[in-house]
Design a protein around this motif. Structure first.
Motif, PDB file in Angstrom:
ATOM      1  N   VAL A  44       0.843  -1.204   0.000  1.00 20.73           N
ATOM      2  CA  VAL A  44       0.000   0.000   0.000  1.00 20.73           C
ATOM      3  C   VAL A  44       0.875   1.249   0.000  1.00 20.73           C
ATOM      4  O   VAL A  44       0.615   2.200  -0.757  1.00 20.73           O
ATOM      5  CB  VAL A  44      -0.981   0.004   1.203  1.00 20.73           C
ATOM      6  CG1 VAL A  44      -1.710   1.333   1.312  1.00 20.73           C
ATOM      7  CG2 VAL A  44      -1.967  -1.143   1.090  1.00 20.73           C
ATOM      8  N   TYR A  48       1.210   4.263  -3.072  1.00 23.85           N
ATOM      9  CA  TYR A  48       1.064   5.706  -2.892  1.00 23.85           C
ATOM     10  C   TYR A  48       2.366   6.473  -3.104  1.00 23.85           C
ATOM     11  O   TYR A  48       2.334   7.616  -3.545  1.00 23.85           O
ATOM     12  CB  TYR A  48       0.507   6.019  -1.500  1.00 23.85           C
ATOM     13  CG  TYR A  48      -0.996   5.863  -1.443  1.00 23.85           C
ATOM     14  CD1 TYR A  48      -1.832   6.951  -1.640  1.00 23.85           C
ATOM     15  CD2 TYR A  48      -1.572   4.617  -1.217  1.00 23.85           C
ATOM     16  CE1 TYR A  48      -3.206   6.815  -1.605  1.00 23.85           C
ATOM     17  CE2 TYR A  48      -2.951   4.464  -1.179  1.00 23.85           C
ATOM     18  CZ  TYR A  48      -3.757   5.566  -1.374  1.00 23.85           C
ATOM     19  OH  TYR A  48      -5.117   5.421  -1.354  1.00 23.85           O
ATOM     20  N   MET A  90      -7.239  -1.733  -5.660  1.00 26.73           N
ATOM     21  CA  MET A  90      -6.702  -0.594  -4.911  1.00 26.73           C
ATOM     22  C   MET A  90      -6.201   0.499  -5.845  1.00 26.73           C
ATOM     23  O   MET A  90      -6.434   1.691  -5.596  1.00 26.73           O
ATOM     24  CB  MET A  90      -5.584  -1.047  -3.971  1.00 26.73           C
ATOM     25  CG  MET A  90      -6.075  -1.859  -2.789  1.00 26.73           C
ATOM     26  SD  MET A  90      -4.832  -2.127  -1.498  1.00 26.73           S
ATOM     27  CE  MET A  90      -3.554  -2.998  -2.356  1.00 26.73           C
ATOM     28  N   ARG A  94      -7.724   4.209  -5.916  1.00 25.19           N
ATOM     29  CA  ARG A  94      -6.817   5.331  -5.633  1.00 25.19           C
ATOM     30  C   ARG A  94      -6.875   6.347  -6.763  1.00 25.19           C
ATOM     31  O   ARG A  94      -6.871   7.550  -6.514  1.00 25.19           O
ATOM     32  CB  ARG A  94      -5.390   4.837  -5.461  1.00 25.19           C
ATOM     33  CG  ARG A  94      -4.445   5.990  -5.153  1.00 25.19           C
ATOM     34  CD  ARG A  94      -3.012   5.539  -4.999  1.00 25.19           C
ATOM     35  NE  ARG A  94      -2.186   6.659  -4.649  1.00 25.19           N
ATOM     36  CZ  ARG A  94      -1.505   7.387  -5.526  1.00 25.19           C
ATOM     37  NH1 ARG A  94      -1.541   7.100  -6.806  1.00 25.19           N
ATOM     38  NH2 ARG A  94      -0.770   8.405  -5.118  1.00 25.19           N
ATOM     39  N   ARG A  95      -6.937   5.857  -7.985  1.00 23.86           N
ATOM     40  CA  ARG A  95      -6.963   6.750  -9.150  1.00 23.86           C
ATOM     41  C   ARG A  95      -8.180   7.676  -9.141  1.00 23.86           C
ATOM     42  O   ARG A  95      -8.102   8.808  -9.598  1.00 23.86           O
ATOM     43  CB  ARG A  95      -6.952   5.931 -10.432  1.00 23.86           C
ATOM     44  CG  ARG A  95      -6.931   6.820 -11.682  1.00 23.86           C
ATOM     45  CD  ARG A  95      -6.965   6.030 -12.944  1.00 23.86           C
ATOM     46  NE  ARG A  95      -5.690   5.360 -13.123  1.00 23.86           N
ATOM     47  CZ  ARG A  95      -5.483   4.390 -14.000  1.00 23.86           C
ATOM     48  NH1 ARG A  95      -6.466   3.963 -14.752  1.00 23.86           N
ATOM     49  NH2 ARG A  95      -4.304   3.857 -14.120  1.00 23.86           N
ATOM     50  N   SER A 100     -10.124   7.220   0.815  1.00 26.78           N
ATOM     51  CA  SER A 100      -8.982   7.429   1.690  1.00 26.78           C
ATOM     52  C   SER A 100      -8.056   6.212   1.592  1.00 26.78           C
ATOM     53  O   SER A 100      -8.414   5.191   1.014  1.00 26.78           O
ATOM     54  CB  SER A 100      -9.451   7.588   3.138  1.00 26.78           C
ATOM     55  OG  SER A 100      -9.994   6.358   3.606  1.00 26.78           O
ATOM     56  N   VAL A 101      -6.886   6.335   2.185  1.00 23.67           N
ATOM     57  CA  VAL A 101      -5.949   5.210   2.234  1.00 23.67           C
ATOM     58  C   VAL A 101      -6.621   4.032   2.934  1.00 23.67           C
ATOM     59  O   VAL A 101      -6.484   2.883   2.502  1.00 23.67           O
ATOM     60  CB  VAL A 101      -4.646   5.606   2.964  1.00 23.67           C
ATOM     61  CG1 VAL A 101      -3.729   4.414   3.145  1.00 23.67           C
ATOM     62  CG2 VAL A 101      -3.931   6.721   2.217  1.00 23.67           C
ATOM     63  N   VAL A 104      -9.171   2.433   0.557  1.00 26.28           N
ATOM     64  CA  VAL A 104      -8.468   1.664  -0.471  1.00 26.28           C
ATOM     65  C   VAL A 104      -7.958   0.352   0.117  1.00 26.28           C
ATOM     66  O   VAL A 104      -8.077  -0.712  -0.497  1.00 26.28           O
ATOM     67  CB  VAL A 104      -7.307   2.511  -1.066  1.00 26.28           C
ATOM     68  CG1 VAL A 104      -6.366   1.660  -1.909  1.00 26.28           C
ATOM     69  CG2 VAL A 104      -7.862   3.670  -1.877  1.00 26.28           C
ATOM     70  N   SER A 105      -7.416   0.403   1.312  1.00 27.93           N
ATOM     71  CA  SER A 105      -6.888  -0.793   1.967  1.00 27.93           C
ATOM     72  C   SER A 105      -7.993  -1.796   2.297  1.00 27.93           C
ATOM     73  O   SER A 105      -7.806  -3.012   2.145  1.00 27.93           O
ATOM     74  CB  SER A 105      -6.145  -0.399   3.246  1.00 27.93           C
ATOM     75  OG  SER A 105      -5.668  -1.540   3.915  1.00 27.93           O
ATOM     76  N   ASN A 152      -1.675   4.687   6.488  1.00 24.58           N
ATOM     77  CA  ASN A 152      -1.948   6.121   6.563  1.00 24.58           C
ATOM     78  C   ASN A 152      -0.947   6.815   7.482  1.00 24.58           C
ATOM     79  O   ASN A 152      -0.428   7.885   7.155  1.00 24.58           O
ATOM     80  CB  ASN A 152      -3.383   6.345   7.030  1.00 24.58           C
ATOM     81  CG  ASN A 152      -3.865   7.742   6.759  1.00 24.58           C
ATOM     82  OD1 ASN A 152      -3.587   8.312   5.716  1.00 24.58           O
ATOM     83  ND2 ASN A 152      -4.583   8.302   7.721  1.00 24.58           N
TER      84      ASN A 152
END
Length: 164
Positions: A44, A48, A90, A94-95, A100-101, A104-105, A152
């Motif tokens: 992850v 990012y 993910m 994210r795109r 949020s992180v 996505v997780s 995060n």
């Protein structure tokens, strides 16, 4: 370029260390196959901080190396299926910029289990393993939240470091 290769090597080493540490943790909650997925923390962060291609390369490298060191061919197969599907979801989320992180997780945790269930259904040649999905979905949500929170926090601490 040299820094990118060095960071990638560090990320692979960290992911392998987390895989090893996780293999030592004797957590048995009565449901086989459920793990926290500590190595996914590194994936992850790579998604990012380094980008999608690097995250895919990291994920595949980690799965293959950890499989040969700590697992088996079946563990590689299951982990690759779960990891690649998870990372694809993910990366797409994210795109969009709408998650949020942690969100996505969580999606990554759930879809990791979906990928593994698909492989299990193909291996045992029945979709009866789908009955296991609700349990794995809950586990994916919980582990996704934990990994998301940790990711995060790490990303906050790494915000000034440019890896891509």
């Amino acid at each position: 370029m040299k820094n990118k290769v060095a960071y990638f090597g560090v990320f692979v080493a960290l992911a392998l260390i987390f895989s090893y540490v996780e293999s030592l943790i004797p957590i048995q909650i009565g449901v086989p196959g459920i793990k926290l997925g500590l190595a996914n923390l590194i994936v992850v962060i790579a998604l990012y901080k380094m980008g999608v291609k690097e995250a895919y390369l990291l994920s595949v490298t980690r799965v293959i190396l950890a499989g040969f060191i700590f697992g088996s061919m079946f563990s590689i197969l299951y982990s690759l299926a779960g990891g690649l599907l998870s990372l694809t979801v993910m990366a797409l989320l994210r795109r969009t910029g709408k998650f949020s992180v942690i969100g996505v997780s969580v999606a990554g945790g759930v879809f990791h289990n979906v990928g593994q269930l698909i492989v299990a259904a193909l291996v045992v040649e029945t979709f009866q393993v789908g009955y296991y999905f609700p349990v794995l979905m809950v586990a994916g949500i919980i582990t996704g939240i934990v990994i998301g929170i940790l990711s995060n926090e790490m990303l906050k601490r790494l915000r000034d470091i440019q890896l891509s």
